[in-house]
Structures are given as C-alpha cells and as structure tokens.
Write an enzyme that holds these catalytic residues in place. Structure first.
Site, PDB file in Angstrom:
ATOM      1  N   HIS A  45      -6.429 -25.258  -4.979  1.00 49.30           N
ATOM      2  CA  HIS A  45      -5.325 -24.987  -3.964  1.00 49.30           C
ATOM      3  C   HIS A  45      -5.441 -23.444  -3.488  1.00 49.30           C
ATOM      4  O   HIS A  45      -5.325 -22.599  -4.466  1.00 49.30           O
ATOM      5  CB  HIS A  45      -3.788 -25.194  -4.426  1.00 49.30           C
ATOM      6  CG  HIS A  45      -3.729 -26.556  -5.279  1.00 49.30           C
ATOM      7  ND1 HIS A  45      -2.967 -27.672  -4.670  1.00 49.30           N
ATOM      8  CD2 HIS A  45      -4.375 -27.348  -6.169  1.00 49.30           C
ATOM      9  CE1 HIS A  45      -2.941 -28.620  -5.207  1.00 49.30           C
ATOM     10  NE2 HIS A  45      -4.008 -28.752  -6.172  1.00 49.30           N
ATOM     11  N   VAL A  50       5.492 -13.351  18.263  1.00 45.98           N
ATOM     12  CA  VAL A  50       4.365 -12.359  18.969  1.00 45.98           C
ATOM     13  C   VAL A  50       3.455 -13.344  19.854  1.00 45.98           C
ATOM     14  O   VAL A  50       3.083 -14.454  19.752  1.00 45.98           O
ATOM     15  CB  VAL A  50       3.368 -11.762  18.025  1.00 45.98           C
ATOM     16  CG1 VAL A  50       2.405 -10.933  18.670  1.00 45.98           C
ATOM     17  CG2 VAL A  50       4.253 -10.885  17.166  1.00 45.98           C
ATOM     18  N   HIS A  85      -4.462 -27.759   3.522  1.00 51.52           N
ATOM     19  CA  HIS A  85      -5.130 -26.477   3.133  1.00 51.52           C
ATOM     20  C   HIS A  85      -5.848 -26.102   4.306  1.00 51.52           C
ATOM     21  O   HIS A  85      -7.255 -26.271   4.143  1.00 51.52           O
ATOM     22  CB  HIS A  85      -5.814 -26.595   1.766  1.00 51.52           C
ATOM     23  CG  HIS A  85      -5.148 -27.134   0.760  1.00 51.52           C
ATOM     24  ND1 HIS A  85      -5.548 -27.795  -0.558  1.00 51.52           N
ATOM     25  CD2 HIS A  85      -3.744 -27.103   0.508  1.00 51.52           C
ATOM     26  CE1 HIS A  85      -4.698 -28.049  -1.346  1.00 51.52           C
ATOM     27  NE2 HIS A  85      -3.466 -27.381  -0.823  1.00 51.52           N
ATOM     28  N   THR A 102       4.147 -20.279   3.974  1.00 47.51           N
ATOM     29  CA  THR A 102       3.881 -21.444   3.387  1.00 47.51           C
ATOM     30  C   THR A 102       4.372 -21.295   1.634  1.00 47.51           C
ATOM     31  O   THR A 102       4.702 -22.342   1.061  1.00 47.51           O
ATOM     32  CB  THR A 102       2.808 -22.027   3.235  1.00 47.51           C
ATOM     33  OG1 THR A 102       2.665 -22.045   4.952  1.00 47.51           O
ATOM     34  CG2 THR A 102       2.522 -23.388   2.758  1.00 47.51           C
TER      35      THR A 102
END
Length: 612
Positions: A592, A261, A549, A116
C-alpha cells in the site's frame, strides 16, 4: 506588490480567517512566501513541516479541502471507508474503459487537510528492497532502498503490538528498521478478528514465507501490517495530526484551506522559465487572487491533480494544450503519461465463521456493544480495519516453475509498444521500455511480489502489484474545476490478466487448506466450476477494479526517457518547480503506497534543503 496581488491576498485572508482558526488570518497572511506548496495531503504537509523547521524560511500550503471535524468515520478505524464520497473526497471518477467494458469508476481521493490519509484504510507497510532499488536502475541515483529506509524511519514512531497479540501471532519488531522519533504514530491493531488465525495458519500450511518484520525489506510472503494509528487511543493518525498539528504554531508556516490553485504563474522565455506564484480561487466565495513564491512552488496534488495543473498552466504536450487554446510554456509531452494503478479482483467466499467484520453492520446489538467497548476502553472490533494480515506473493510462489517461465518468455517476446495508448510520445516509449525490461527481469524473482492477497470478511481479494499496463491523465478543458480524463488503462496488457488468473488459482489453493476447511470455506464467485484460463480471464476483466493506488503520471527519470522531473524532483524546463507526490514514482512498490509517499516526501524535503 501589485494591486492585483494585494487585492487577491486581502480577499483570501478575509475568506479564511472566519470560522477556521487554524487557517492563516488576515493580519498574518504574507505578501509572498519562500515556498508555496500546492496540496495539503501526506506529501505536502510533510515537506511543509520540514521546510518550516528553518525559522527564516516562510511556507504556505494551499489545500482545496477543509479541516476535518473529527467525525467518527475519520477517527475510528472500524468505520474506515466512511469518508469515501464525503465532503473530504474529491469525488472524481476514473475514465470508462470501453475496450474492456469497465464503466466509469469512483476513485476516492482525499480533499482535506491530510489528504487521503484522512479517509484511507490505514495500511502502513513498505515494499521490498527490490521494489525501490529498481528506481535507481531507471537512472535515478540515490533513489534506492538504503537511502529511502532512512526516510521511512524518519517519518514514523513505531510501537509494538499489545502483548497478547504479539504472543498469539508471534509478531516481532526489528528496531533497526523502524523510527522512534517520527511524527506518524504506527502500530498494530489491538484486536484481530478470529478468522485471521485461519488465514495465518493457511499460509503456514502452504509453507509461505512470513518475515520476522516486513519493514526490513523482505516484504513478501505473508505479514502483519502496522497502521497509522495511535498506540494508546487506537485512533487514526493522519498527515494532519502528524505533520500539521506539530507545526501549526510556527509563525513561518501558514495554510489556506478550501482554496483551489487554478494556474501556475510563469515568466521568462523558453530555456529560462520560472514560476512567480500561483493563481487561486476561493471555493467559498468563488473569487480569485494570486500568491507569490520567492523561491519555489512545490506540487503535492497527487497523481491526477498534479499533471492537470501542469497542463492547464501550459506545461505538457503541445498537441494536447493547443486543443484547449492553452499557450505552450514548456514543451514536455511526458506530463500525464505512465499513469498506473494496483488492481483488485475480489473472489466472494462463504464460510461458517460467526464473528466477522460485517457483524458491525448486520447485528445492531453486537455493533452497540462493540461501540461501547471502543468508547470506554479503546478496544474491541472498532479498533480494527478488518485486514491485518496481508499476503504479498512472488509469481514463483503462486505458480509452478513452467508457468512462471512461460509468462516471462511471453513478456520478453511481446511488442513493448503494442498496448500503450495511441500517440504515446517517443520519450515515454523509451522510458516504458526500460521499465518493461526491469519488470520482466524481476517477474520470476523470489523476493519480488506480483500479487497481494487480502482476506476481507467474505472476500479473498487478489490484487495486481506490478502492472504492465500504462495510461495517462489528460485535461478535459482549460479549467482546474473540471475533472481531467484519468485512465490507467488497467488490464490493456494481457500479461496483467494472466498474472491475475494465476493469483485466483492460488487463492483457490488457499481455500483448500485444512485451516480454511475448518470454516467450511467455499468459493461463491466466480465459482469453483469456472476453471479455464479463458473463463477466469473473462472474470478478471469483469470484476477488476482500481485499488486507488494511483502513481507515475509525472514520473521521475531522464527527460529523454519520459521523465517529467529529475532525480532532484525538479520539473524539466522550469527553474523553480518541483513535484513531491506519488505522481513521481516510476514504478509502484508491491505494498500500500501510503508509507512510501511519506518516505519520498521526507527525502524530498532534505533534497530541497540541500542536505542530500
């Protein structure tokens, strides 16, 4: 080495040695690695870099996405957000919230080397001291502000703002709380939109605390936030730039890209389960193989993909696994629970400012001139992400004392379990009660923010920072190729709605300051005529959206209180499996989360290396 593993490695090497010179080549791919890291984002690359500093240790990172190609929307701050919905995004959605009428919502999450950090909006701030000290109060020795500060500093190299910016806004840097040798370059934007001055003055007019440097643990009030950007080029610095490029030439550090995976390979019996490696699938040629881990497998897939991988591998709630005919390897019902998120509620405003970020999309001449300035001098509007001054506000700042007291009393009187999801495991309930107690005790604290205020062009965004609501991540099938049901159950707890209503009322107080009156600022939505608690609550439920978030779904804590990993980040019931991403955070900090993810990963690397 077994034939299946040999064949799997051969196809993987062939798949990724063509066209991707930075991926591991056929000749270099090893039969096994000491550490296999699942996920090449901020946490995965940080841990991989640090572990591979030891020349006798071999490390493989497996990333589902590709390397970015340095597109403008990746590198130029003013084009931030352009990666949302691109091939560097998982393009997944949060579950529909039928109770509140919130539809399925896109939730950008990076799918690239760098994760991200390749597509986010680059805020690189920390929470307050109290945000991290409460982790230790939840039964996690060593997980506190003082310890994490060391790793926050280790991760970054701070550069001061440019002299004109520093002088105009009186920005100071406390060298004692920042690093100067870390891989992440962090500094302030060289251009602030003129309306920033009005917002800062409005905060000062209201007597809001503005710390000299929010990095010192006083991250409340209003402050200028640094970003992960280069001090000379002003461009984004992603985890790929910081932690991959600085280690890529080490012979003991390899990476596979475009590789999913699909399962953890387990062995042993209950009480002595270990991970022998991982099963993988090439997203290019749709073939599968396996990779062996001699020491540990480390999960760094994020708050959605990490619990999903555990569940499809038989580690989780037996009742859930049995629905999809997945054999139970480790009975660990807490996997996927405690999933939570920050929440944005935007107020639309209008004003007479002529120079605002939207000019870059509405005024072609201005955009072209600004782009020429960026290309020539790395200056001007395209160096800005558009929100450089942020407010992180305690409840007692945005409310009067009687309202603050009433909210705390309401929280103390609430049935803690009433708003949790159905069939929440008993251990998770016990852990949530401990978290709830901490949240409620800190609700009136003067140094603990509950609301973020972001001035963004023609919006004032009110963002919930310490949510009471909790949800879960649950598999929707036995395949990693299918998106799991990720539901943070935002706003299910009415306390969250009430706190956001207080945030809206405070935003209106900000609008009424002389500093914003200079711009003839007025509220458009929900509109100044919407005044009752009931109507404002309805607006919150209608307008509230994820801040992306995501955290907590494999929370760190005692097993008997809903922990999935212990304080050493080891998954309960497995001898050699750890998690190092945001899913381990028991409570989100009021900030953040990017800088916290790097700090946690730096600390995780030292834990794995036996240094703490």
């Amino acid at each position: 080495m077994t034939p299946s593993i040999t064949a799997g490695l051969a196809f993987l090497a062939a798949s990724f040695s063509v066209g991707l010179a930075r991926s591991v080549s056929r000749s270099d791919l090893r039969a096994s690695y000491d550490y296999v890291i699942v996920g090449g984002g901020a946490s995965g690359l940080t841990v991989a870099n640090r572990l591979s500093e030891d020349a006798d240790v071999t490390v493989l990172v497996i990333e589902a996405g590709p390397f970015d190609e340095g597109e403008d929307f990746i590198t130029i701050p003013g084009l931030g957000g352009g990666g949302f919905g691109s091939r560097y995004d998982w393009n997944i959605s949060l579950a529909r919230n039928d109770l509140l009428g919130i539809p399925v919502q896109a939730c950008p999450q990076g799918k690239a080397v760098g994760g991200t950090t390749v597509i986010n909006l680059m805020a690189f701030d920390r929470g307050s001291r109290s945000d991290y000290d409460r982790w230790e109060r939840l039964g996690l020795p060593g997980w506190n502000w003082e310890t994490l500060l060391k790793y926050f500093k280790k991760a970054k190299t701070i550069s001061p703002p440019q002299p004109d910016i520093a002088k105009e806004y009186n920005i100071t840097v406390d060298h004692s709380v920042h690093g100067f040798k870390g891989y992440i370059q962090s500094t302030y934007a060289p251009f602030y939109w003129p309306t920033t001055r009005n917002i800062v003055d409005a905060f000062l007019e209201l007597g809001i605390h503005i710390p000299a440097d929010s990095g010192n643990g006083d991250a409340y009030g209003g402050y200028f936030t640094p970003q992960n950007r280069h001090p000379v080029t002003a461009a984004r610095v992603s985890a790929r730039d910081a932690y991959y490029e600085t280690a890529r030439d080490r012979p003991n550090f390899h990476i596979l890209t475009d590789t999913l995976v699909t399962r953890l390979l387990t062995k042993g019996k209950s009480g002595s389960i270990s991970i022998s490696g991982v099963e993988v699938s090439s997203l290019r040629c749709l073939r599968t193989g396996t990779v062996t881990a001699d020491k540990e497998v480390i999960l760094a897939g994020g708050a959605i993909r990490t619990p999903q991988l555990l569940q499809v591998s038989g580690i989780g709630d037996p009742a859930l696994l049995e629905r999809f005919d997945i054999p139970v390897v480790v009975d660990l019902p807490a996997v996927g629970h405690n999933f939570h998120d920050h929440l944005h509620v935007p107020l639309l405003v209008d004003h007479n400012a002529s120079l605002v970020p939207s000019n870059l999309t509405t005024n072609a001449t201005y955009a072209a001139e600004s782009r020429e300035l960026y290309d020539r001098e790395r200056a001007g509007p395209y160096t800005s992400v558009g929100a450089d001054f942020l407010g992180f506000l305690p409840l007692r700042t945005i409310s009067n004392s009687s309202t603050t007291s009433a909210l705390q009393q309401a929280a103390a009187a609430q049935d803690v379990t009433e708003f949790l999801g159905d069939n929440t495991p008993a251990a998770v309930v016990r852990g949530y009660k401990a978290m709830y107690k901490v949240l409620t005790e800190r609700l009136p604290a003067p140094d603990s923010a509950v609301i973020e205020l972001i001035s963004a062009d023609r919006q004032l965004v009110v963002s919930l920072q310490q949510p009471y609501s909790r949800g879960s991540v649950r598999i929707n099938s036995s395949s990693m190729e299918d998106t799991p049901i990720a539901d943070s159950r935002v706003l299910h707890n009415p306390l969250d709605v009430e706190i956001l209503v207080e945030g809206i009322r405070w935003a209106r107080t900000l609008i009424e300051t002389e500093a914003l009156a200079e711009l003839q600022t007025r509220e458009v939505l929900p509109g100044a005529n919407v005044t009752s608690d009931r109507d404002l609550a309805a607006f919150v439920l209608e307008a509230g959206r994820s801040a992306y978030h995501l955290a907590g779904s494999c929370t760190m804590g005692p097993k008997e209180r809903g922990g999935v990993v212990d304080a050493q980040l080891k998954v309960y019931g497995v001898t050699n499996l750890r998690i190092v991403d945001a899913s381990v955070m028991p409570l989100l900090p009021a900030s953040h989360p990017q800088a916290t993810v790097f700090g946690v990963a730096e600390m995780a690397a030292d834990i794995i290396r036996g240094r703490i």
